[in-house]
Motif scaffolding. Structure first.
Motif, mmCIF file in Angstrom:
data_model
loop_
_atom_site.group_PDB
_atom_site.id
_atom_site.type_symbol
_atom_site.label_atom_id
_atom_site.label_comp_id
_atom_site.label_asym_id
_atom_site.label_seq_id
_atom_site.Cartn_x
_atom_site.Cartn_y
_atom_site.Cartn_z
ATOM 1 N N GLY A 112 14.695 -8.750 6.563
ATOM 2 C CA GLY A 112 15.527 -7.739 7.212
ATOM 3 C C GLY A 112 16.188 -8.355 8.444
ATOM 4 O O GLY A 112 16.382 -9.581 8.532
ATOM 5 N N ASN A 113 16.505 -7.544 9.408
ATOM 6 C CA ASN A 113 17.188 -7.979 10.620
ATOM 7 C C ASN A 113 16.364 -9.031 11.379
ATOM 8 O O ASN A 113 16.827 -10.146 11.643
ATOM 9 C CB ASN A 113 17.434 -6.714 11.459
ATOM 10 C CG ASN A 113 18.323 -6.929 12.646
ATOM 11 O OD1 ASN A 113 17.968 -6.552 13.758
ATOM 12 N ND2 ASN A 113 19.487 -7.511 12.467
ATOM 13 N N GLN B 234 18.187 -0.627 7.358
ATOM 14 C CA GLN B 234 17.144 -1.036 8.301
ATOM 15 C C GLN B 234 16.211 0.157 8.511
ATOM 16 O O GLN B 234 16.581 1.296 8.264
ATOM 17 C CB GLN B 234 17.763 -1.490 9.625
ATOM 18 C CG GLN B 234 18.596 -2.757 9.466
ATOM 19 C CD GLN B 234 19.086 -3.318 10.787
ATOM 20 O OE1 GLN B 234 18.420 -3.230 11.808
ATOM 21 N NE2 GLN B 234 20.258 -3.929 10.761
HETATM 22 N N1 NAD Z 1 14.980 -5.826 14.134
HETATM 23 C C1 NAD Z 1 14.426 -6.100 15.311
HETATM 24 O O1 NAD Z 1 15.119 -6.192 16.344
HETATM 25 C C2 NAD Z 1 12.944 -6.345 15.389
HETATM 26 C C3 NAD Z 1 12.452 -7.109 16.454
HETATM 27 C C4 NAD Z 1 11.094 -7.347 16.563
HETATM 28 C C5 NAD Z 1 10.231 -6.856 15.601
HETATM 29 N N2 NAD Z 1 10.730 -6.133 14.559
HETATM 30 C C6 NAD Z 1 9.753 -5.674 13.554
HETATM 31 O O2 NAD Z 1 9.887 -6.493 12.398
HETATM 32 C C7 NAD Z 1 9.499 -5.751 11.246
HETATM 33 C C8 NAD Z 1 10.569 -5.917 10.184
HETATM 34 O O3 NAD Z 1 11.766 -5.372 10.653
HETATM 35 P P1 NAD Z 1 13.208 -5.955 10.297
HETATM 36 O O4 NAD Z 1 14.077 -5.607 11.456
HETATM 37 O O5 NAD Z 1 13.141 -7.396 9.900
HETATM 38 O O6 NAD Z 1 13.598 -5.121 8.990
HETATM 39 P P2 NAD Z 1 14.842 -4.114 8.809
HETATM 40 O O7 NAD Z 1 14.467 -2.780 9.279
HETATM 41 O O8 NAD Z 1 16.092 -4.741 9.357
HETATM 42 O O9 NAD Z 1 15.079 -4.113 7.242
HETATM 43 C C9 NAD Z 1 14.320 -3.425 6.303
HETATM 44 C C10 NAD Z 1 13.765 -4.437 5.330
HETATM 45 O O10 NAD Z 1 12.870 -3.785 4.426
HETATM 46 C C11 NAD Z 1 13.131 -4.269 3.111
HETATM 47 N N3 NAD Z 1 12.632 -3.310 2.151
HETATM 48 C C12 NAD Z 1 13.179 -2.128 1.777
HETATM 49 N N4 NAD Z 1 12.412 -1.544 0.831
HETATM 50 C C13 NAD Z 1 11.343 -2.374 0.632
HETATM 51 C C14 NAD Z 1 10.197 -2.322 -0.199
HETATM 52 N N5 NAD Z 1 9.961 -1.283 -1.005
HETATM 53 N N6 NAD Z 1 9.317 -3.343 -0.143
HETATM 54 C C15 NAD Z 1 9.509 -4.390 0.699
HETATM 55 N N7 NAD Z 1 10.597 -4.500 1.492
HETATM 56 C C16 NAD Z 1 11.493 -3.500 1.464
HETATM 57 C C17 NAD Z 1 14.639 -4.462 3.106
HETATM 58 O O11 NAD Z 1 15.014 -5.294 2.032
HETATM 59 C C18 NAD Z 1 14.844 -5.111 4.468
HETATM 60 O O12 NAD Z 1 14.591 -6.495 4.385
HETATM 61 C C19 NAD Z 1 9.265 -4.314 11.723
HETATM 62 O O13 NAD Z 1 7.887 -4.113 11.911
HETATM 63 C C20 NAD Z 1 9.962 -4.264 13.074
HETATM 64 O O14 NAD Z 1 9.362 -3.341 13.962
HETATM 65 C C21 NAD Z 1 12.055 -5.886 14.426
#
Ligand code: NAD
Ligand code: G3P
Length: 385
Positions: A36-37, A322
């Motif tokens: 994801g992001n 997201q």
């Molecule tokens: N984005 C940020 O700025 C940030 C920063 C630090 C920590 N985080 C944490 O990182 C973690 C991941 O967040 P992110 O921002 O990388 O994701 P995101 O919210 O940008 O994206 C969602 C992700 O979930 C996936 N997804 C959707 N349905 C799914 C399923 N059934 N099984 C598995 N994957 C599925 C999507 O393909 C996508 O990769 C979260 O716990 C978040 O709190 C995010």
């Protein structure tokens, strides 16, 4: 900027230390489980380091939850063709040594270092698919901010990974809005480790760059709870933004939130250290999330709509795939607090939950209840110790 310059020196030093050694017999292979992001930015950070550090294989494999784009193409094919995650991190090159892989079992099969970074609600399903498929000498790290609630009580994501896959799991949390780190703006992060400092140092080397300063503390639960609980406070901060309450109110939510974060963390895990709340994973992440995060943004829209459009609906519309962590975490926390009889001790967490399910209006976030002065007394409570 001084800290960045310092980071640059440290990076050079750690590369020299690594390069000064004999070429390691076995190089570690890294797989990032999630894209994801933040997963995409984590892959970019790691890929820039595996090219420089001899103890790691150059290639970083990134597991992609496959989806079909509006063009009809598969996301993983487009990432491999363009070197960009066009859906979750458009406009940013990940590094030529990042390979997207939509086959989960294949993506992890040769890895000795696994980086878990998916929304927390998907981790259990992913671990079920990986059970029995992980090599013995694997180390893991979780970048996931969230928790699960089992009948036995709260279960942090790093513990879930350890229990289900039988591998040690550190955590990395911090004031890390992914898009800012993708743009290589200076920030910090905290690695939490349980016992093995050398493993923690290896994770620090893998992530640290001149613009991403990482330090390690021996407090896995403390670091992970900071990252998890701040998402609930961010919902509160977004609500007050949506009510146009101003900076003093938001600062009050952040202060009260920090106190509840610390008190609840210590109730759940007495080993949690106060000092952890002063690391990037603590107060710094709380501030950045309440100023610029997705939880804040969607909660603001929720309040502006007077609670008439659900968080799910707003999330789908505003975040385009997201995921929010704060609303489900508020529910998970509430389950823990209710089962322990702690809800009165945590009025902010409880109120955020009750607003998120539509039981209370958004304005309840700032309604002071004369009979619940618990913000001030939680540390004196008998169960606090
Ligand atoms: N984005 C940020 O700025 C940030 C920063 C630090 C920590 N985080 C944490 O990182 C973690 C991941 O967040 P992110 O921002 O990388 O994701 P995101 O919210 O940008 O994206 C969602 C992700 O979930 C996936 N997804 C959707 N349905 C799914 C399923 N059934 N099984 C598995 N994957 C599925 C999507 O393909 C996508 O990769 C979260 O716990 C978040 O709190 C995010
Ligand atoms: O955008 P949010 O609210 O998921 O927060 C992102 C990061 O956790 C900030 O460190």
């Amino acid at each position: 900027m001084a800290p960045a310059a310092f980071a640059d020196e440290e990076m050079k030093l750690s590369s020299q230390v690594e390069q000064g050694r004999d070429e390691p017999l076995t190089k570690s292979k890294v797989t990032v489980v999630g894209s994801g992001n933040w997963g995409s930015v984590a892959s970019k950070l790691i890929a820039s380091n595996t090219l420089k550090l001899p103890s790691f294989h150059d290639e970083v494999r990134m597991w992609v939850f496959e989806e079909t784009l509006p063009t009809g193409e598969k996301l993983s094919d487009v990432i491999n063709k363009t070197n960009e995650n066009v859906k979750y991190l458009p406009g940013v090159k990940l590094g030529k040594n990042v390979t997207a892989d939509s086959d989960l079992e294949h993506a992890v099969q040769d890895a000795n270092m696994l980086v878990f970074v998916t929304p927390h609600q998907f981790v259990e399903g992913i671990c079920k698919r990986l059970m029995g498929k992980i090599k013995g000498d694997v180390e893991a790290i979780s970048l996931i901010k969230g928790m699960e609630v089992k009948t036995e009580g709260p279960c942090m994501i790093s513990s879930l990974i350890t229990e289900m896959l039988g591998i040690n799991c550190c955590v990395l949390m911090g004031a890390n809005i992914a898009n800012e780190i993708a743009a290589e703006k200076f920030s910090e992060a905290t690695v939490g480790f349980r016992e093995n400092k050398e493993v923690a140092e290896k994770w620090v080397r893998l992530f640290r760059t001149p613009y991403f300063l990482v330090s390690a503390v021996q407090d896995v639960e403390g670091v992970e709870l900071c990252g998890t609980l701040k998402n609930v406070v961010a919902i509160g901060a977004g609500l007050v933004d949506g009510l146009d309450m101003g900076s003093n109110t938001k600062a009050a939510i952040m202060r009260i939130g920090l106190k509840e974060m610390r008190a609840l963390s210590k109730l759940m895990f007495p080993s949690v250290k106060d000092s952890t709340f002063f690391e990037s994973c603590g107060v710094a992440d709380l501030i950045t999330t309440c100023l610029g995060g997705r939880n804040r943004k969607v909660a603001e829209a929720y309040a502006r709509n007077g609670g008439k459009r659900s968080f799910d609906e707003l999330e789908a519309e505003m975040l385009q795939g997201q995921k929010l962590q704060g609303v489900s975490t508020a529910k998970e926390l509430y389950e823990v607090m209710r089962s322990k009889g702690w809800t009165d001790l945590f009025p902010l967490f409880t109120t955020v939950y009750e607003i998120s399910i539509g039981l209370l209006p958004p304005s309840a976030i700032v309604e002071y209840k004369e009979d619940v002065p618990k913000f001030y007394s939680v540390e004196d409570s008998a169960i606090y110790h």
